[in-house]
Structures are given as C-alpha cells and as structure tokens.
Design a protein around this motif. Structure first.
Motif, mmCIF file in Angstrom:
data_model
loop_
_atom_site.group_PDB
_atom_site.id
_atom_site.type_symbol
_atom_site.label_atom_id
_atom_site.label_comp_id
_atom_site.label_asym_id
_atom_site.label_seq_id
_atom_site.Cartn_x
_atom_site.Cartn_y
_atom_site.Cartn_z
ATOM 1 N N LYS A 122 33.788 -15.943 -26.118
ATOM 2 C CA LYS A 122 33.590 -17.257 -25.748
ATOM 3 C C LYS A 122 32.860 -17.328 -24.476
ATOM 4 C CE LYS A 122 37.763 -19.031 -25.982
ATOM 5 N NZ LYS A 122 38.763 -20.049 -25.878
ATOM 6 N N ALA A 123 33.166 -16.609 -23.284
ATOM 7 C CA ALA A 123 32.216 -16.521 -22.352
ATOM 8 C C ALA A 123 30.826 -16.138 -22.454
ATOM 9 C CB ALA A 123 33.053 -15.745 -21.145
ATOM 10 N N LEU A 124 30.751 -14.975 -23.357
ATOM 11 C CA LEU A 124 29.415 -14.315 -23.568
ATOM 12 C C LEU A 124 28.459 -15.617 -24.297
ATOM 13 C CD1 LEU A 124 30.218 -10.807 -24.849
ATOM 14 C CD2 LEU A 124 29.897 -11.887 -22.704
ATOM 15 N N GLU A 125 29.050 -16.259 -25.118
ATOM 16 C CA GLU A 125 28.302 -17.384 -25.975
ATOM 17 C C GLU A 125 27.893 -18.380 -24.772
ATOM 18 O OE1 GLU A 125 29.036 -20.619 -29.556
ATOM 19 O OE2 GLU A 125 30.586 -19.580 -28.794
ATOM 20 N N VAL A 126 28.556 -18.653 -23.981
ATOM 21 C CA VAL A 126 28.490 -19.803 -23.054
ATOM 22 C C VAL A 126 27.278 -19.240 -22.057
ATOM 23 C CG1 VAL A 126 29.275 -21.071 -21.008
ATOM 24 C CG2 VAL A 126 30.856 -20.848 -23.229
ATOM 25 N N VAL A 127 27.407 -17.967 -21.588
ATOM 26 C CA VAL A 127 26.357 -17.509 -20.602
ATOM 27 C C VAL A 127 25.243 -17.441 -21.647
ATOM 28 C CG1 VAL A 127 25.536 -15.592 -19.332
ATOM 29 C CG2 VAL A 127 28.092 -16.294 -19.060
ATOM 30 N N SER A 128 25.094 -17.211 -22.435
ATOM 31 C CA SER A 128 23.701 -16.871 -23.256
ATOM 32 C C SER A 128 23.175 -18.221 -23.647
ATOM 33 C CB SER A 128 24.079 -16.487 -24.617
ATOM 34 O OG SER A 128 24.561 -14.971 -24.580
ATOM 35 N N ASN A 129 23.814 -19.283 -23.762
ATOM 36 C CA ASN A 129 23.353 -20.529 -23.907
ATOM 37 C C ASN A 129 23.033 -21.652 -23.058
ATOM 38 O OD1 ASN A 129 23.207 -20.441 -26.991
ATOM 39 N ND2 ASN A 129 25.275 -20.164 -26.906
ATOM 40 N N MET A 130 23.955 -21.436 -21.840
ATOM 41 C CA MET A 130 23.781 -22.449 -20.778
ATOM 42 C C MET A 130 22.547 -22.473 -19.932
ATOM 43 S SD MET A 130 26.247 -20.779 -18.021
ATOM 44 C CE MET A 130 25.938 -22.044 -16.860
ATOM 45 N N PRO A 131 22.168 -23.638 -19.547
ATOM 46 C CA PRO A 131 20.800 -23.696 -18.567
ATOM 47 C C PRO A 131 21.187 -22.600 -17.504
ATOM 48 C CG PRO A 131 21.906 -25.789 -18.970
ATOM 49 C CD PRO A 131 22.634 -24.716 -19.492
ATOM 50 N N ALA A 132 20.199 -21.712 -17.231
ATOM 51 C CA ALA A 132 19.992 -20.873 -16.091
ATOM 52 C C ALA A 132 20.312 -21.338 -14.564
ATOM 53 C CB ALA A 132 18.807 -19.914 -16.177
ATOM 54 N N ASP A 133 19.903 -22.433 -14.345
ATOM 55 C CA ASP A 133 19.864 -23.041 -13.097
ATOM 56 C C ASP A 133 21.517 -23.607 -12.789
ATOM 57 O OD1 ASP A 133 19.838 -25.626 -14.556
ATOM 58 O OD2 ASP A 133 18.285 -26.508 -13.681
ATOM 59 N N ARG A 134 22.361 -23.564 -13.862
ATOM 60 C CA ARG A 134 23.520 -23.908 -13.475
ATOM 61 C C ARG A 134 24.722 -22.886 -13.596
ATOM 62 N NH1 ARG A 134 24.495 -28.831 -15.314
ATOM 63 N NH2 ARG A 134 22.163 -28.937 -16.211
ATOM 64 N N LEU A 135 24.170 -21.552 -13.569
ATOM 65 C CA LEU A 135 24.799 -20.334 -13.792
ATOM 66 C C LEU A 135 25.177 -19.693 -12.360
ATOM 67 C CD1 LEU A 135 26.190 -17.923 -15.426
ATOM 68 C CD2 LEU A 135 23.575 -17.058 -15.232
ATOM 69 N N MET A 136 26.444 -19.261 -12.018
ATOM 70 C CA MET A 136 26.969 -18.449 -10.899
ATOM 71 C C MET A 136 27.751 -17.505 -11.035
ATOM 72 S SD MET A 136 27.386 -21.498 -7.648
ATOM 73 C CE MET A 136 28.706 -22.192 -8.330
ATOM 74 N N ILE A 137 27.790 -16.518 -10.322
ATOM 75 C CA ILE A 137 28.841 -15.196 -10.633
ATOM 76 C C ILE A 137 29.505 -15.125 -9.421
ATOM 77 C CG2 ILE A 137 27.111 -13.900 -12.059
ATOM 78 C CD1 ILE A 137 26.129 -12.294 -9.754
ATOM 79 N N GLU A 138 30.808 -14.487 -9.684
ATOM 80 C CA GLU A 138 32.065 -14.275 -8.579
ATOM 81 C C GLU A 138 32.539 -13.261 -9.081
ATOM 82 O OE1 GLU A 138 35.499 -16.607 -9.581
ATOM 83 O OE2 GLU A 138 34.382 -18.023 -10.640
ATOM 84 N N THR A 139 33.372 -12.762 -8.288
ATOM 85 C CA THR A 139 34.378 -11.325 -8.329
ATOM 86 C C THR A 139 35.915 -11.926 -8.758
ATOM 87 O OG1 THR A 139 34.741 -10.976 -6.160
ATOM 88 C CG2 THR A 139 32.924 -9.803 -6.992
ATOM 89 N N ASP A 140 36.458 -13.109 -8.071
ATOM 90 C CA ASP A 140 37.656 -13.601 -7.974
ATOM 91 C C ASP A 140 38.244 -12.442 -7.261
ATOM 92 O OD1 ASP A 140 39.638 -15.483 -7.856
ATOM 93 O OD2 ASP A 140 39.988 -15.000 -10.100
ATOM 94 N N SER A 141 37.926 -11.659 -6.436
ATOM 95 C CA SER A 141 38.491 -10.595 -5.660
ATOM 96 C C SER A 141 39.775 -11.143 -5.100
ATOM 97 C CB SER A 141 37.733 -10.042 -4.579
ATOM 98 O OG SER A 141 36.400 -9.267 -5.251
ATOM 99 N N PRO A 142 40.828 -10.194 -4.936
ATOM 100 C CA PRO A 142 41.025 -8.785 -5.489
ATOM 101 C C PRO A 142 41.371 -8.734 -6.917
ATOM 102 C CG PRO A 142 43.007 -9.652 -4.624
ATOM 103 C CD PRO A 142 41.948 -10.721 -4.586
#
Length: 253
Positions: free
Chosen positions: A183-203
C-alpha cells in the motif's frame, strides 16, 4: 543532503552514544532533523537537544500512548516550550487503537485539544495513526486551516487522497523497503512529489538491509533510494526534493 523529518534522538536507546552519533550526522549528508515529542519529558528533551545542535529542530506534544497521564496544566508548559524559535510543530499527536495504552475517549479528547493548540500557535501538526483511520480523519478534516503531515504513512491510496486533497503531506519510513509494503509503495508512486517527505522514525523501523537493528538518520539513503525508484528520479533528486519539502512544511529557512 537529507532531511530526517522524524527521529526520536531523546529515546533511551541512544543513551550510550547520542553525542557521537549526532555529531557524525552532518558528515553523513544529513542536513536537518526534527525530533518529535512523545510526552512532556521528551518535549523538554527535544528543546535541549535542539539548543546544542544547529541542524536539529523539535516538536512538542503528547503521543496517544501517554495521553492518560496528561494534565490540563501541561498545555501551559507546551505553550512556553513553543516560544523557542527551534520549535517547528506540534506532534506527534493522534490516535493509536493497536495498543490502546490510553483509553480511546481520552486519546480523542487530548488529540482535539492539541489540534486546537496547534491552531492557536500557528504550528503544523505531526499525526500518528494506528488502526484508527476513520476517527483520525474525522478530526483532521475539521482542521483544513492547519498544515499537517501523517508520519510513517501506511494507509491506502484512497485514504491518502483525502489527506492530500486537504493540502497535507505524507511521510515515509524504512517500511517502504519491506517486502510487504504494497500500500505504501502505491501511495508514494501516485502522490504529488511536492507533498512527499522521508523519515527514519529512529530508533525504530530501520530499512532493509539494516532491518531489526537500531535505526538512525544515516539510513535515510536507503529510504530515499527506494522512494526515488518509485518516483522515477535519481536518489540525489529525491533527497533534494524531500529536503525542500520538509523545509517548506516546517517553515525552516
């Protein structure tokens, strides 16, 4: 250069080597980090860390797990903490029905109160949602004037469209490198690039090939590489894009 928009460096798992790790991040290509809060203690700890590291910012608030312990007077302390210029958001806040560590009615009450606080302070919100999709959406769609991001998004494309149509952002962790992350892969593929962020949620949630190990911001390269593949970009382009998206969202110059 990378922006880790969600990493818990106040977590006790970093106690043995926190200073050495944080000092190493700029040389590893990590330009910015936001340390979100889980409770009142971590709201304070985030401020202390941000004061010591120029690249680190913090958020304030109480995670749904700890809302049962929250007191009305805590809101005055959160307001005081918010006046620090490196406080960039209220979060992570929301609902968690997987563990139910706080009663659901208390979770809902404190969630709404913290959304109102964010509106009062003019800060964006960082949303935590687990097995509470409908109830979280019921709240956030009442706050169309707020900026928000769903952290560690793992919902459906149908849910994502509702959030995106409100002008909000979605952030993704190392989960997108897992085999079962359809599901997450589908969302990343389809969503607008200007609304995408990345994170680690470390640790937590270290990406493949380090899954199961303690996570830190140096693993952003694996997340960026997978997101870049899905968006038809180079990893360098994806890193630059998400850096700018994060700076815009958190209003960091």
């Amino acid at each position: 250069m990378y922006f880790d928009t969600h990493a818990h460096y106040d977590d006790e798992q970093f106690a043995p080597d926190r200073e050495e790790l944080l000092q190493a991040l700029p040389a590893a290509g990590v330009e910015l980090v936001v340390n979100p809060a889980a409770d009142m203690a971590s709201s304070r700890a985030g401020r202390e860390l941000a004061a010591r590291y120029p690249f680190l910012y913090f958020a304030i608030g109480v995670h749904p797990h700890d809302t049962e312990n929250m007191k009305e007077e805590d809101f005055d302390e959160l307001r005081a903490l918010s006046r620090d210029p490196k406080c960039v958001a209220v979060g992570e806040i929301g609902l968690d029905y997987h563990y139910d560590l706080s009663p659901r009615e208390i979770q809902k009450k404190r969630f709404r109160q913290q959304m109102e606080l964010a509106r009062e302070l003019g800060k964006p919100v960082i949303i935590h949602e687990r097995e509470a999709c409908a109830d979280v959406l019921e709240v956030v769609t009442q706050y169309k004037d707020l900026r928000g991001v769903y952290h560690c998004f793992s919902g459906s494309w149908e849910t994502a469209k509702i959030i995106l149509d409100q002008g909000w952002y979605l952030s993704f962790t190392g989960v997108i490198t897992f085999k079962n992350a359809r599901k997450a892969l589908e969302v990343v593929s389809n969503m607008p690039a200007d609304r995408l962020m990345i994170e680690t949620d470390s640790p937590y949630l270290a990406p493949v090939p380090n899954r199961g190990k303690r996570n830190d911001s140096r693993n952003l390269a694996f997340i960026a590489s997978k997101a870049a593949e899905l968006k038809g970009m180079t990893p360098e382009e994806l890193a630059a894009l998400t850096l700018e998206n994060g700076k815009r969202f958190f209003n960091i110059p």
